[in-house]
Scaffold this motif. Structure first.
Motif, short mmCIF file in Angstrom:
data_model
loop_
_atom_site.label_atom_id
_atom_site.label_comp_id
_atom_site.label_asym_id
_atom_site.label_seq_id
_atom_site.Cartn_x
_atom_site.Cartn_y
_atom_site.Cartn_z
N PRO A 283 33.73 79.58 33.49
CA PRO A 283 33.92 79.84 34.93
C PRO A 283 33.60 81.28 35.34
O PRO A 283 33.60 81.59 36.51
N HIS A 284 33.37 82.16 34.35
CA HIS A 284 33.03 83.55 34.65
C HIS A 284 31.80 83.93 33.84
O HIS A 284 31.70 83.63 32.66
N ASP B 121 27.41 82.36 47.69
CA ASP B 121 27.92 83.13 48.82
C ASP B 121 27.28 84.52 48.93
O ASP B 121 27.70 85.32 49.76
N VAL B 122 26.28 84.81 48.09
CA VAL B 122 25.57 86.09 48.17
C VAL B 122 24.07 85.82 48.11
O VAL B 122 23.62 84.85 47.47
N PRO B 123 23.25 86.66 48.72
CA PRO B 123 21.80 86.39 48.76
C PRO B 123 21.10 86.58 47.43
O PRO B 123 20.00 86.05 47.24
N TRP B 124 21.72 87.31 46.49
CA TRP B 124 21.02 87.56 45.22
C TRP B 124 21.19 86.42 44.21
O TRP B 124 20.57 86.45 43.15
N LYS C 7 29.88 91.17 42.84
CA LYS C 7 30.42 89.87 42.49
C LYS C 7 29.84 88.81 43.41
O LYS C 7 29.65 89.03 44.60
N GLY C 8 29.52 87.65 42.84
CA GLY C 8 29.05 86.53 43.63
C GLY C 8 29.66 85.23 43.13
O GLY C 8 30.23 85.18 42.02
N LEU D 212 30.19 85.19 39.20
CA LEU D 212 29.22 86.02 38.50
C LEU D 212 29.50 87.48 38.81
O LEU D 212 29.56 87.88 39.98
N PHE D 213 29.70 88.27 37.76
CA PHE D 213 29.93 89.70 37.89
C PHE D 213 28.73 90.43 37.30
O PHE D 213 28.41 90.27 36.12
N VAL D 214 28.04 91.22 38.11
CA VAL D 214 26.78 91.82 37.71
C VAL D 214 26.79 93.31 38.03
O VAL D 214 27.14 93.72 39.14
N SER D 215 26.40 94.14 37.05
CA SER D 215 26.16 95.56 37.32
C SER D 215 24.67 95.82 37.18
O SER D 215 24.00 95.23 36.33
#
Length: 540
Positions: A447-448, A481-484, A516-517, A532-535
Protein backbone atom coordinates in the motif's frame (compact mmCIF):
# COMPACT_ATOMS: atom_id res chain seq x y z
CA UNK A 1 58.88 10.53 0.56
CA UNK A 2 58.49 13.07 3.32
CA UNK A 3 55.13 14.65 3.95
CA UNK A 4 54.82 18.16 5.30
CA UNK A 5 55.19 17.96 9.06
CA UNK A 6 51.73 19.29 9.86
CA UNK A 7 49.01 18.22 12.22
CA UNK A 8 47.28 21.60 12.22
CA UNK A 9 46.26 22.98 8.84
CA UNK A 10 44.06 25.89 7.74
CA UNK A 11 41.11 26.31 5.43
CA UNK A 12 40.65 29.16 2.97
CA UNK A 13 39.24 31.46 5.70
CA UNK A 14 42.23 30.85 7.96
CA UNK A 15 40.35 28.62 10.41
CA UNK A 16 42.58 26.02 12.08
CA UNK A 17 41.78 22.37 11.43
CA UNK A 18 43.24 19.67 13.67
CA UNK A 19 44.21 16.41 12.02
CA UNK A 20 44.73 12.92 13.44
CA UNK A 21 46.27 9.92 11.77
CA UNK A 22 47.22 9.22 9.13
CA UNK A 23 44.44 6.79 8.32
CA UNK A 24 45.93 5.76 4.99
CA UNK A 25 48.96 6.48 2.80
CA UNK A 26 49.03 6.42 -0.98
CA UNK A 27 51.20 7.36 -3.91
CA UNK A 28 50.33 11.08 -3.74
CA UNK A 29 49.80 11.75 -0.07
CA UNK A 30 48.18 10.68 3.18
CA UNK A 31 44.61 10.73 4.51
CA UNK A 32 43.94 12.15 7.98
CA UNK A 33 40.80 12.31 10.08
CA UNK A 34 39.54 15.75 11.12
CA UNK A 35 39.04 16.12 14.84
CA UNK A 36 36.26 18.71 14.56
CA UNK A 37 34.37 16.94 11.76
CA UNK A 38 34.36 13.15 12.18
CA UNK A 39 32.40 12.66 8.94
CA UNK A 40 35.15 14.27 6.88
CA UNK A 41 38.84 13.73 6.29
CA UNK A 42 41.81 15.58 4.84
CA UNK A 43 44.12 14.57 2.01
CA UNK A 44 47.59 16.09 2.48
CA UNK A 45 49.84 15.76 -0.57
CA UNK A 46 53.49 14.84 -0.50
CA UNK A 47 55.69 17.87 -1.15
CA UNK A 48 57.01 16.54 -4.45
CA UNK A 49 53.41 16.22 -5.75
CA UNK A 50 52.43 19.83 -5.12
CA UNK A 51 52.24 21.91 -8.29
CA UNK A 52 50.41 25.00 -9.48
CA UNK A 53 48.37 22.83 -11.84
CA UNK A 54 47.25 20.56 -9.00
CA UNK A 55 46.18 23.61 -6.99
CA UNK A 56 44.19 24.95 -9.95
CA UNK A 57 42.56 21.56 -10.58
CA UNK A 58 41.45 21.06 -6.98
CA UNK A 59 40.21 24.67 -6.89
CA UNK A 60 38.09 23.93 -9.98
CA UNK A 61 36.68 20.85 -8.22
CA UNK A 62 35.75 22.81 -5.10
CA UNK A 63 34.01 25.52 -7.12
CA UNK A 64 32.22 23.16 -9.54
CA UNK A 65 31.11 20.11 -7.55
CA UNK A 66 28.45 17.64 -8.62
CA UNK A 67 25.04 18.04 -7.01
CA UNK A 68 25.22 18.65 -3.28
CA UNK A 69 23.16 15.53 -2.65
CA UNK A 70 26.06 13.38 -3.83
CA UNK A 71 28.64 14.93 -1.53
CA UNK A 72 27.11 16.49 1.57
CA UNK A 73 24.43 13.81 1.75
CA UNK A 74 24.59 12.50 5.29
CA UNK A 75 21.29 14.02 6.36
CA UNK A 76 19.58 12.59 3.27
CA UNK A 77 21.09 9.16 2.87
CA UNK A 78 23.31 8.45 5.88
CA UNK A 79 26.39 7.71 3.78
CA UNK A 80 28.83 9.38 1.43
CA UNK A 81 28.59 8.69 -2.26
CA UNK A 82 31.30 10.87 -3.78
CA UNK A 83 34.62 11.61 -2.06
CA UNK A 84 34.88 15.07 -3.64
CA UNK A 85 37.07 17.99 -2.46
CA UNK A 86 35.03 20.30 -0.26
CA UNK A 87 37.59 22.86 0.95
CA UNK A 88 41.21 23.79 0.16
CA UNK A 89 43.83 23.42 2.90
CA UNK A 90 46.92 25.55 3.49
CA UNK A 91 50.00 25.43 5.73
CA UNK A 92 49.34 28.76 7.46
CA UNK A 93 46.24 30.81 8.29
CA UNK A 94 46.67 33.90 6.06
CA UNK A 95 49.17 35.88 4.03
CA UNK A 96 51.93 34.05 2.21
CA UNK A 97 50.82 30.44 2.47
CA UNK A 98 51.08 27.23 0.51
CA UNK A 99 48.39 24.88 -0.73
CA UNK A 100 48.89 21.42 0.81
CA UNK A 101 45.63 19.48 0.34
CA UNK A 102 41.88 19.48 0.76
CA UNK A 103 39.02 18.18 2.89
CA UNK A 104 36.48 15.65 1.61
CA UNK A 105 33.79 13.34 2.96
CA UNK A 106 35.11 10.26 4.73
CA UNK A 107 34.01 7.01 3.10
CA UNK A 108 33.31 4.22 5.59
CA UNK A 109 35.41 1.36 4.23
CA UNK A 110 33.83 -1.03 6.73
CA UNK A 111 30.54 -0.45 4.90
CA UNK A 112 31.78 0.16 1.34
CA UNK A 113 33.84 -2.52 -0.38
CA UNK A 114 35.55 -2.56 -3.77
CA UNK A 115 33.09 -3.42 -6.53
CA UNK A 116 34.74 -6.76 -7.36
CA UNK A 117 33.66 -8.03 -3.94
CA UNK A 118 30.11 -7.91 -5.28
CA UNK A 119 30.34 -8.75 -8.98
CA UNK A 120 32.70 -11.68 -8.37
CA UNK A 121 30.33 -14.55 -7.42
CA UNK A 122 32.86 -16.40 -5.26
CA UNK A 123 33.72 -13.32 -3.20
CA UNK A 124 30.08 -12.28 -2.92
CA UNK A 125 28.76 -15.68 -1.84
CA UNK A 126 31.58 -16.15 0.66
CA UNK A 127 30.75 -12.82 2.26
CA UNK A 128 26.96 -12.58 1.93
CA UNK A 129 25.66 -15.93 0.69
CA UNK A 130 22.87 -15.31 -1.79
CA UNK A 131 21.46 -12.37 0.13
CA UNK A 132 23.04 -9.78 -2.17
CA UNK A 133 20.71 -10.80 -4.99
CA UNK A 134 20.54 -9.89 -8.67
CA UNK A 135 18.08 -7.21 -7.60
CA UNK A 136 20.81 -5.60 -5.52
CA UNK A 137 23.30 -5.90 -8.38
CA UNK A 138 20.90 -4.19 -10.78
CA UNK A 139 20.32 -1.46 -8.21
CA UNK A 140 24.07 -0.93 -7.71
CA UNK A 141 24.46 -0.63 -11.49
CA UNK A 142 21.69 1.99 -11.52
CA UNK A 143 23.40 3.92 -8.74
CA UNK A 144 26.73 3.93 -10.59
CA UNK A 145 25.01 5.18 -13.74
CA UNK A 146 23.26 7.90 -11.71
CA UNK A 147 26.50 9.15 -10.15
CA UNK A 148 28.27 9.06 -13.53
CA UNK A 149 25.45 10.99 -15.19
CA UNK A 150 25.67 13.73 -12.58
CA UNK A 151 29.45 13.95 -12.94
CA UNK A 152 29.04 14.32 -16.71
CA UNK A 153 26.35 16.99 -16.39
CA UNK A 154 28.89 19.13 -14.53
CA UNK A 155 31.48 18.74 -17.29
CA UNK A 156 33.74 16.22 -15.53
CA UNK A 157 34.69 12.61 -16.34
CA UNK A 158 35.53 9.67 -14.08
CA UNK A 159 38.28 8.67 -16.54
CA UNK A 160 39.61 5.72 -14.54
CA UNK A 161 36.69 3.33 -14.21
CA UNK A 162 37.74 0.27 -12.23
CA UNK A 163 36.67 -2.11 -9.49
CA UNK A 164 39.07 -0.34 -7.13
CA UNK A 165 37.74 3.21 -7.07
CA UNK A 166 34.04 2.34 -7.29
CA UNK A 167 32.82 0.92 -3.99
CA UNK A 168 29.54 -0.74 -3.10
CA UNK A 169 27.76 -1.18 0.23
CA UNK A 170 25.46 -3.96 1.44
CA UNK A 171 22.53 -1.63 0.76
CA UNK A 172 23.58 -1.34 -2.94
CA UNK A 173 24.71 2.24 -2.27
CA UNK A 174 27.87 3.22 -4.14
CA UNK A 175 30.83 5.45 -3.37
CA UNK A 176 33.45 6.77 -5.77
CA UNK A 177 36.92 7.56 -4.42
CA UNK A 178 40.16 9.00 -5.87
CA UNK A 179 38.15 11.83 -7.41
CA UNK A 180 41.20 14.06 -7.85
CA UNK A 181 42.29 11.69 -10.63
CA UNK A 182 39.15 12.60 -12.65
CA UNK A 183 39.19 14.72 -15.78
CA UNK A 184 37.96 18.07 -14.43
CA UNK A 185 36.46 21.05 -16.22
CA UNK A 186 36.78 24.52 -14.72
CA UNK A 187 33.27 25.97 -14.94
CA UNK A 188 34.56 29.56 -15.07
CA UNK A 189 37.40 29.41 -17.59
CA UNK A 190 36.40 26.26 -19.45
CA UNK A 191 39.88 24.83 -18.92
CA UNK A 192 40.02 21.03 -18.84
CA UNK A 193 42.44 19.29 -16.50
CA UNK A 194 43.17 15.88 -18.02
CA UNK A 195 43.34 12.57 -16.22
CA UNK A 196 46.66 10.74 -16.32
CA UNK A 197 45.34 7.31 -15.32
CA UNK A 198 43.32 4.49 -16.81
CA UNK A 199 42.63 0.78 -16.31
CA UNK A 200 43.09 -1.28 -19.48
CA UNK A 201 40.06 -3.56 -19.23
CA UNK A 202 37.75 -0.53 -18.85
CA UNK A 203 39.27 1.48 -21.72
CA UNK A 204 37.78 1.54 -25.23
CA UNK A 205 39.79 0.56 -28.32
CA UNK A 206 40.80 4.13 -29.17
CA UNK A 207 42.56 4.54 -25.80
CA UNK A 208 44.22 1.14 -25.49
CA UNK A 209 48.00 1.42 -25.06
CA UNK A 210 48.00 5.21 -24.61
CA UNK A 211 50.37 6.81 -22.12
CA UNK A 212 48.05 9.36 -20.52
CA UNK A 213 50.92 11.25 -18.92
CA UNK A 214 52.14 12.11 -22.43
CA UNK A 215 48.97 12.15 -24.54
CA UNK A 216 45.92 14.24 -23.66
CA UNK A 217 42.62 12.69 -24.74
CA UNK A 218 39.09 13.63 -23.78
CA UNK A 219 37.61 10.90 -21.59
CA UNK A 220 33.85 11.37 -22.00
CA UNK A 221 33.28 8.56 -24.53
CA UNK A 222 35.79 6.47 -22.63
CA UNK A 223 33.60 6.89 -19.54
CA UNK A 224 30.62 5.53 -21.46
CA UNK A 225 32.61 2.45 -22.39
CA UNK A 226 33.92 1.95 -18.84
CA UNK A 227 30.44 2.39 -17.36
CA UNK A 228 29.03 -0.27 -19.70
CA UNK A 229 31.84 -2.67 -18.73
CA UNK A 230 31.08 -2.15 -15.03
CA UNK A 231 27.34 -2.69 -15.54
CA UNK A 232 28.02 -5.84 -17.58
CA UNK A 233 30.26 -7.33 -14.88
CA UNK A 234 27.69 -6.61 -12.18
CA UNK A 235 24.84 -8.26 -14.10
CA UNK A 236 26.80 -11.14 -15.64
CA UNK A 237 28.50 -12.71 -12.64
CA UNK A 238 31.78 -10.80 -12.96
CA UNK A 239 32.33 -11.87 -16.57
CA UNK A 240 34.00 -9.20 -18.70
CA UNK A 241 32.08 -8.37 -21.91
CA UNK A 242 35.20 -9.08 -23.98
CA UNK A 243 36.01 -12.43 -22.47
CA UNK A 244 35.63 -15.00 -25.24
CA UNK A 245 36.78 -18.38 -26.51
CA UNK A 246 37.04 -20.16 -29.85
CA UNK A 247 39.31 -20.26 -32.87
CA UNK A 248 38.22 -16.78 -33.88
CA UNK A 249 40.03 -15.22 -30.91
CA UNK A 250 43.12 -17.42 -30.85
CA UNK A 251 45.21 -14.46 -32.00
CA UNK A 252 43.86 -12.23 -29.20
CA UNK A 253 44.69 -13.93 -25.88
CA UNK A 254 44.15 -10.93 -23.59
CA UNK A 255 41.03 -8.91 -22.81
CA UNK A 256 42.68 -5.67 -23.92
CA UNK A 257 43.57 -7.26 -27.27
CA UNK A 258 39.99 -8.43 -27.68
CA UNK A 259 38.78 -4.89 -26.95
CA UNK A 260 41.13 -3.48 -29.56
CA UNK A 261 39.73 -5.92 -32.11
CA UNK A 262 36.08 -5.49 -31.12
CA UNK A 263 35.47 -9.09 -30.02
CA UNK A 264 32.11 -8.95 -28.22
CA UNK A 265 31.26 -12.65 -28.26
CA UNK A 266 27.82 -12.24 -26.68
CA UNK A 267 26.47 -10.64 -29.86
CA UNK A 268 28.93 -11.93 -32.44
CA UNK A 269 27.72 -13.44 -35.77
CA UNK A 270 31.04 -15.33 -36.00
CA UNK A 271 30.39 -18.96 -34.98
CA UNK A 272 34.10 -19.43 -34.22
CA UNK A 273 33.79 -16.97 -31.33
CA UNK A 274 31.68 -17.74 -28.28
CA UNK A 275 31.26 -16.52 -24.69
CA UNK A 276 33.14 -18.29 -21.89
CA UNK A 277 31.45 -21.46 -20.65
CA UNK A 278 31.16 -20.12 -17.10
CA UNK A 279 29.23 -17.02 -18.16
CA UNK A 280 25.49 -16.83 -17.37
CA UNK A 281 23.13 -17.05 -20.32
CA UNK A 282 23.21 -13.62 -21.98
CA UNK A 283 19.43 -13.72 -22.37
CA UNK A 284 18.88 -13.40 -18.62
CA UNK A 285 19.38 -9.69 -19.37
CA UNK A 286 16.27 -7.81 -20.47
CA UNK A 287 16.18 -6.86 -24.18
CA UNK A 288 16.49 -3.16 -23.35
CA UNK A 289 19.74 -3.79 -21.45
CA UNK A 290 21.13 -6.01 -24.21
CA UNK A 291 20.31 -3.28 -26.71
CA UNK A 292 22.43 -0.77 -24.79
CA UNK A 293 25.32 -3.23 -24.62
CA UNK A 294 25.11 -3.75 -28.39
CA UNK A 295 25.12 -0.01 -28.96
CA UNK A 296 28.28 0.30 -26.86
CA UNK A 297 30.24 -2.84 -27.72
CA UNK A 298 29.12 -3.40 -31.34
CA UNK A 299 27.88 -0.14 -32.90
CA UNK A 300 30.06 2.02 -30.66
CA UNK A 301 33.25 -0.02 -30.77
CA UNK A 302 34.61 2.15 -33.61
CA UNK A 303 32.11 5.01 -33.35
CA UNK A 304 32.36 6.39 -29.81
CA UNK A 305 29.45 8.80 -30.32
CA UNK A 306 27.06 5.83 -30.68
CA UNK A 307 27.67 4.63 -27.12
CA UNK A 308 24.69 5.14 -24.77
CA UNK A 309 25.01 7.94 -22.25
CA UNK A 310 25.00 7.44 -18.49
CA UNK A 311 21.53 9.02 -18.43
CA UNK A 312 20.25 6.37 -20.86
CA UNK A 313 21.69 3.64 -18.66
CA UNK A 314 20.09 5.20 -15.59
CA UNK A 315 16.63 5.37 -17.14
CA UNK A 316 16.84 1.87 -18.63
CA UNK A 317 18.05 0.22 -15.42
CA UNK A 318 15.43 1.93 -13.30
CA UNK A 319 12.67 0.67 -15.59
CA UNK A 320 14.03 -2.87 -15.42
CA UNK A 321 14.38 -2.73 -11.64
CA UNK A 322 10.68 -1.97 -11.35
CA UNK A 323 9.74 -4.78 -13.74
CA UNK A 324 11.66 -7.52 -11.90
CA UNK A 325 10.05 -10.78 -10.84
CA UNK A 326 10.54 -12.69 -7.60
CA UNK A 327 11.00 -16.46 -7.50
CA UNK A 328 8.50 -18.43 -5.38
CA UNK A 329 11.07 -21.13 -4.54
CA UNK A 330 14.14 -19.15 -3.45
CA UNK A 331 13.67 -15.75 -1.80
CA UNK A 332 17.10 -14.66 -3.07
CA UNK A 333 16.15 -15.25 -6.71
CA UNK A 334 15.17 -12.09 -8.57
CA UNK A 335 15.14 -11.93 -12.35
CA UNK A 336 14.11 -9.86 -15.33
CA UNK A 337 10.46 -9.21 -15.99
CA UNK A 338 10.86 -10.46 -19.58
CA UNK A 339 11.45 -14.05 -18.39
CA UNK A 340 8.69 -16.59 -17.76
CA UNK A 341 10.70 -18.79 -15.38
CA UNK A 342 13.47 -18.21 -12.86
CA UNK A 343 16.87 -18.56 -14.57
CA UNK A 344 18.72 -19.20 -11.30
CA UNK A 345 16.79 -22.28 -10.15
CA UNK A 346 18.10 -25.72 -11.07
CA UNK A 347 21.76 -24.72 -10.96
CA UNK A 348 22.49 -26.78 -7.83
CA UNK A 349 25.85 -25.96 -6.29
CA UNK A 350 26.38 -23.40 -9.06
CA UNK A 351 23.50 -21.25 -7.76
CA UNK A 352 24.76 -17.65 -7.76
CA UNK A 353 22.22 -16.64 -5.09
CA UNK A 354 21.80 -19.57 -2.67
CA UNK A 355 19.08 -19.18 -0.09
CA UNK A 356 21.24 -20.05 2.92
CA UNK A 357 22.90 -17.29 4.92
CA UNK A 358 26.60 -18.22 5.30
CA UNK A 359 28.00 -18.97 8.73
CA UNK A 360 30.74 -16.40 8.10
CA UNK A 361 28.25 -13.57 8.09
CA UNK A 362 28.55 -13.32 11.85
CA UNK A 363 32.12 -12.09 11.29
CA UNK A 364 31.03 -9.27 8.99
CA UNK A 365 30.57 -5.82 10.45
CA UNK A 366 26.76 -5.50 10.22
CA UNK A 367 25.98 -3.05 12.95
CA UNK A 368 23.50 -0.19 12.90
CA UNK A 369 25.14 3.00 11.61
CA UNK A 370 23.15 6.18 12.02
CA UNK A 371 23.76 9.83 11.29
CA UNK A 372 22.06 12.55 13.29
CA UNK A 373 18.73 11.83 11.63
CA UNK A 374 18.97 8.04 11.83
CA UNK A 375 18.92 7.62 8.04
CA UNK A 376 21.08 4.49 7.91
CA UNK A 377 19.77 1.17 9.18
CA UNK A 378 21.89 -1.82 8.26
CA UNK A 379 20.26 -5.18 9.12
CA UNK A 380 21.67 -7.03 12.10
CA UNK A 381 23.00 -10.55 12.07
CA UNK A 382 19.84 -11.80 13.80
CA UNK A 383 17.62 -10.11 11.24
CA UNK A 384 19.63 -11.68 8.45
CA UNK A 385 19.33 -15.14 9.94
CA UNK A 386 15.58 -14.74 10.46
CA UNK A 387 14.89 -13.58 6.91
CA UNK A 388 17.57 -15.60 5.08
CA UNK A 389 18.24 -12.46 3.04
CA UNK A 390 19.18 -8.85 3.43
CA UNK A 391 16.10 -6.67 3.06
CA UNK A 392 15.49 -5.37 -0.45
CA UNK A 393 17.10 -2.08 -1.51
CA UNK A 394 15.48 0.90 -3.17
CA UNK A 395 17.19 2.26 -6.30
CA UNK A 396 18.82 5.20 -4.58
CA UNK A 397 22.27 5.86 -3.26
CA UNK A 398 21.56 4.55 0.21
CA UNK A 399 18.20 3.59 1.65
CA UNK A 400 17.26 2.02 4.98
CA UNK A 401 16.22 -1.59 4.50
CA UNK A 402 12.43 -1.88 4.89
CA UNK A 403 10.78 -2.61 8.19
CA UNK A 404 8.78 -5.69 8.94
CA UNK A 405 5.55 -3.74 8.52
CA UNK A 406 6.00 -3.35 4.78
CA UNK A 407 8.78 -3.46 2.21
CA UNK A 408 8.94 0.06 0.82
CA UNK A 409 10.89 -1.13 -2.21
CA UNK A 410 8.69 -3.94 -3.43
CA UNK A 411 6.01 -1.73 -4.94
CA UNK A 412 8.70 0.27 -6.66
CA UNK A 413 10.32 -2.70 -8.28
CA UNK A 414 7.05 -4.41 -9.15
CA UNK A 415 6.64 -7.84 -10.67
CA UNK A 416 6.79 -9.62 -7.33
CA UNK A 417 4.89 -12.88 -7.22
CA UNK A 418 2.74 -13.10 -4.12
CA UNK A 419 0.20 -15.46 -2.66
CA UNK A 420 -1.67 -12.63 -0.96
CA UNK A 421 -5.35 -12.60 -1.74
CA UNK A 422 -5.29 -15.90 -3.60
CA UNK A 423 -8.85 -16.64 -2.57
CA UNK A 424 -8.02 -19.46 -0.12
CA UNK A 425 -10.01 -19.23 3.09
CA UNK A 426 -7.89 -20.52 5.96
CA UNK A 427 -6.22 -23.16 3.79
CA UNK A 428 -9.41 -25.22 3.19
CA UNK A 429 -9.46 -27.62 0.31
CA UNK A 430 -12.13 -27.56 -2.43
CA UNK A 431 -14.32 -30.00 -0.56
CA UNK A 432 -14.48 -27.63 2.42
CA UNK A 433 -15.28 -24.50 0.45
CA UNK A 434 -18.70 -23.14 1.40
CA UNK A 435 -21.19 -22.80 -1.37
CA UNK A 436 -22.27 -19.33 -0.32
CA UNK A 437 -20.30 -16.65 -2.20
CA UNK A 438 -17.71 -14.68 -0.25
CA UNK A 439 -17.66 -10.90 -0.38
CA UNK A 440 -15.07 -9.55 -2.81
CA UNK A 441 -12.22 -7.39 -1.50
CA UNK A 442 -9.25 -5.50 -2.94
CA UNK A 443 -6.00 -6.48 -1.26
CA UNK A 444 -2.85 -4.36 -1.58
CA UNK A 445 0.41 -6.26 -0.91
CA UNK A 446 2.23 -2.93 -1.07
CA UNK A 447 0.00 0.00 0.00
CA UNK A 448 3.04 2.31 0.16
CA UNK A 449 5.69 2.90 -2.49
CA UNK A 450 8.76 5.05 -1.81
CA UNK A 451 11.20 6.33 -4.43
CA UNK A 452 14.19 8.50 -3.65
CA UNK A 453 16.37 10.95 -5.56
CA UNK A 454 14.74 10.58 -8.97
CA UNK A 455 15.92 12.78 -11.81
CA UNK A 456 13.62 15.51 -13.05
CA UNK A 457 11.91 15.46 -16.45
CA UNK A 458 11.86 11.69 -16.85
CA UNK A 459 9.01 9.18 -17.08
CA UNK A 460 9.11 5.96 -15.07
CA UNK A 461 6.73 3.04 -15.64
CA UNK A 462 5.60 1.45 -12.39
CA UNK A 463 3.76 -1.81 -11.63
CA UNK A 464 1.54 -1.74 -8.54
CA UNK A 465 0.53 -5.24 -7.38
CA UNK A 466 -3.18 -5.65 -6.59
CA UNK A 467 -5.07 -8.78 -5.54
CA UNK A 468 -8.76 -9.60 -5.37
CA UNK A 469 -10.13 -11.95 -2.72
CA UNK A 470 -13.54 -13.54 -2.75
CA UNK A 471 -15.72 -13.87 -5.81
CA UNK A 472 -14.24 -12.07 -8.80
CA UNK A 473 -13.18 -10.71 -11.08
CA UNK A 474 -13.57 -7.11 -10.06
CA UNK A 475 -13.56 -4.26 -12.54
CA UNK A 476 -11.36 -1.76 -10.71
CA UNK A 477 -11.51 1.91 -11.63
CA UNK A 478 -8.16 3.68 -11.22
CA UNK A 479 -7.52 7.39 -10.67
CA UNK A 480 -4.75 9.60 -9.22
CA UNK A 481 -4.88 12.81 -7.20
CA UNK A 482 -1.68 14.42 -8.56
CA UNK A 483 -0.70 15.24 -12.17
CA UNK A 484 2.65 13.43 -12.01
CA UNK A 485 0.95 10.02 -11.64
CA UNK A 486 -0.36 9.13 -15.10
CA UNK A 487 -2.81 6.22 -15.32
CA UNK A 488 -2.23 3.74 -18.15
CA UNK A 489 -5.71 2.13 -17.94
CA UNK A 490 -8.53 3.73 -15.98
CA UNK A 491 -10.39 0.39 -15.68
CA UNK A 492 -8.58 -2.84 -14.86
CA UNK A 493 -10.28 -6.28 -14.48
CA UNK A 494 -8.56 -8.29 -11.73
CA UNK A 495 -9.18 -11.85 -10.59
CA UNK A 496 -6.72 -13.24 -8.06
CA UNK A 497 -3.35 -11.56 -8.44
CA UNK A 498 -3.14 -8.59 -10.77
CA UNK A 499 -1.29 -5.37 -11.39
CA UNK A 500 -2.11 -1.73 -12.07
CA UNK A 501 0.23 0.07 -14.45
CA UNK A 502 0.97 3.75 -13.89
CA UNK A 503 3.69 6.11 -15.10
CA UNK A 504 5.47 8.65 -12.92
CA UNK A 505 6.28 11.80 -14.88
CA UNK A 506 8.71 13.84 -12.78
CA UNK A 507 8.45 16.65 -15.32
CA UNK A 508 4.95 17.32 -13.97
CA UNK A 509 6.10 17.56 -10.36
CA UNK A 510 6.38 20.80 -8.45
CA UNK A 511 9.56 22.34 -7.05
CA UNK A 512 9.36 20.51 -3.72
CA UNK A 513 12.02 17.88 -3.15
CA UNK A 514 9.66 15.36 -1.53
CA UNK A 515 6.06 14.84 -2.67
CA UNK A 516 3.16 12.48 -2.01
CA UNK A 517 0.51 11.17 -4.38
CA UNK A 518 -2.32 8.64 -4.27
CA UNK A 519 -3.55 6.00 -6.68
CA UNK A 520 -7.22 5.47 -5.84
CA UNK A 521 -8.91 2.14 -6.59
CA UNK A 522 -12.69 1.76 -6.72
CA UNK A 523 -14.95 -1.21 -7.45
CA UNK A 524 -18.58 -0.49 -6.52
CA UNK A 525 -18.58 0.36 -2.84
CA UNK A 526 -15.01 -0.90 -2.32
CA UNK A 527 -12.36 1.80 -1.92
CA UNK A 528 -8.60 1.38 -1.49
CA UNK A 529 -5.60 3.68 -1.90
CA UNK A 530 -1.92 3.21 -2.72
CA UNK A 531 0.33 6.02 -1.50
CA UNK A 532 3.43 7.01 -3.47
CA UNK A 533 6.18 8.98 -1.74
CA UNK A 534 8.74 10.42 -4.16
CA UNK A 535 11.78 12.66 -3.73
CA UNK A 536 13.37 14.32 -6.74
CA UNK A 537 16.78 15.83 -7.30
CA UNK A 538 17.08 19.59 -6.71
CA UNK A 539 16.57 21.85 -9.68
CA UNK A 540 19.83 23.15 -11.16
Amino acid sequence: MNILDKRVVYDVSGTAINLSGPLKAGGEGEIFSIDESPGYCAKIFYENRLTATLFQKVTAMVTNPPDAGLIDCREKHGSVVLAWPVSLLFDSPLGSRNFIGYTMPLVDTDLFREAHSYYDPQDRIQEYGGAFSWRYLLTAAYNIATVTDDIHRHGHCVADFSGRNILIARTAAVAVIDCDSFQIRDATSGRVFPSAVGTGEYLPPELQGINFSEVRRDRYHSDLFGLAVMVFKLLMGGVHPFQAGGDGVSAFPGIEQKIQNGVFAFASPNDTIYPPSFAPDYHILPPSVRNLFSRCFVDGIREPKLRPSAGEWKDCLLSEIMAMKHCRVNTNHWFGGHLGVCPWCGRGDADLFPVEVPSRIGNVSIEVKEDATGCMDIPSHDELCQSSAISSPSPVYDVPPPTEAHDTASGLYGGEDTNSGSGNDGGRGPEDTPETPSAPAILLPEPHVTMHNLARNITIPCRLPVSVAGDGPLLIHVAADVPWIEIANTTVPVEGDGVVHVTLNTGNMGSKGFQKGRVMLRAGDIREEIFLFVSVQPEL
